[in-house]
Design an enzyme around this catalytic site. Sequence first.
Site, PDB file in Angstrom:
ATOM      1  N   LYS A  33       0.848  -1.206   0.000  1.00 41.44           N
ATOM      2  CA  LYS A  33       0.000   0.000   0.000  1.00 41.44           C
ATOM      3  C   LYS A  33       0.879   1.251   0.000  1.00 41.44           C
ATOM      4  CE  LYS A  33      -0.322  -0.247   5.048  1.00 41.44           C
ATOM      5  NZ  LYS A  33      -1.148  -0.743   6.175  1.00 41.44           N
ATOM      6  N   ARG A 129     -10.159   0.148  16.043  1.00 41.46           N
ATOM      7  CA  ARG A 129     -10.119   1.068  14.909  1.00 41.46           C
ATOM      8  C   ARG A 129     -11.175   0.582  13.923  1.00 41.46           C
ATOM      9  NH1 ARG A 129      -4.595   1.497  11.499  1.00 41.46           N
ATOM     10  NH2 ARG A 129      -5.194  -0.660  11.136  1.00 41.46           N
ATOM     11  N   TYR A 253      18.905  28.231   8.992  1.00 46.22           N
ATOM     12  CA  TYR A 253      17.755  28.964   9.534  1.00 46.22           C
ATOM     13  C   TYR A 253      17.706  28.854  11.051  1.00 46.22           C
ATOM     14  CZ  TYR A 253      15.568  29.286   4.880  1.00 46.22           C
ATOM     15  OH  TYR A 253      15.282  29.567   3.570  1.00 46.22           O
ATOM     16  N   MET A 301      14.422  23.391   2.796  1.00 45.22           N
ATOM     17  CA  MET A 301      13.557  22.716   1.821  1.00 45.22           C
ATOM     18  C   MET A 301      14.359  21.853   0.841  1.00 45.22           C
ATOM     19  SD  MET A 301      10.686  24.341  -0.733  1.00 45.22           S
ATOM     20  CE  MET A 301       9.667  25.031   0.569  1.00 45.22           C
TER      21      MET A 301
END
Length: 357
Positions: A33, A129, A253, A301
């Site tokens: 999957k 679930r 950053y 990024m």
Amino acid sequence: MRPARALIDLQALRHNYQLARELTGAKALAVIKADAYGHGAVRCALALEQQADGFAVACIEEALELRAAGIKPPVLLLEGFFEASELQLIAQHDLWCVVHSLWQLEAIEQAHLSKPITVWLKLDSGMHRVGLHAKDYQAAYQRLLASGKVARIVLMSHFARADELDSDASNEQLAVFQAARQGLSAEVSLRNSPAVLGWPNMPSDWVRPGLMLYGATPFEVPQAEAARLQPVMTVQSRVISVRELPTGEPVGYGAKFISPRPTRVGVVAMGYADGYPRQAPNGTPVLVAGKRTQLIGRVSMDMLCIDLTDVPEAGLGSPVELWGKNVLASEVAMHAGNIPYQIFCNLKRVPLDYSGD
Ligand SMILES: *Cc1c(COP(=O)(O)O)cnc(C)c1O
């Protein structure tokens, strides 16, 4: 060309599939999957097609992609159908179908099918679930038989805590399952990867390995059988820039890294837009020029920075492994507060290069 790549070793995939079978003596549905956990579902299915007893996916869209690629073995829909209108396609393409809710049972009873289908009847044995309640299980089985729409039924359930080797929860779920299926003589399927690797005495005619096929451990602690897995995916890139910083200079950053000594910084073409976890902190392992070093500063990024100070032979163009056969995806996950499942699934933008077909 940007040097970021994911190498997919299909020989390792086949090794891991065989290991699932060998450890359990069971038939195994290869769980592919979510595009085979980021490894490419069609290519992985083709690589396993000769040996696999079948495949498992999350939904009919994923199953039809396999059929369109000519993949013939059984394909199980792990959540069954989402709308009754899918049932025609399920019968037409010989897909196997989980029934986890009473509404699905009713839809099968009311359907006009071109041929009978194979149903995996799911019990909620404690995960809460999906899955039928124990009190409804036997009646659901009888209704499926009586419907005339079903050729074969497999009894299944799913473990919530099989990755916790010291927990009793899996044995408690097994007891609920055994009580609910009493008197039903049908095949059984319980085990996901952690249960294949870590719970040798769980019954299962069919196992459902996912993560372990891709060579990552589902456990947070070392485990003997998991140590036999071979990593399938290697995410690599190269150093695209190098600079020398004196003590006390920030990197990246937010200045989340300040050089504690004169530091040689390598910039790698890999970032969170490729799926590298942005949460990975200073110290997350990285391999450069064959040596382990560490991530420094915030992941951005398209780039991230690594410490080259103790790897003087590394420089511009040096190969970098972000995760793979040397730095395990599970290690990166652990540092980033993540799990290898999501590390794999998040991979994007990076071209996949296959070997070992
Ligand atoms: C995803 C899934 C699996 C595979 O789980 P792994 O932990 O990756 O082995 C097995 N069974 C079901 C029902 C699933 O949804």
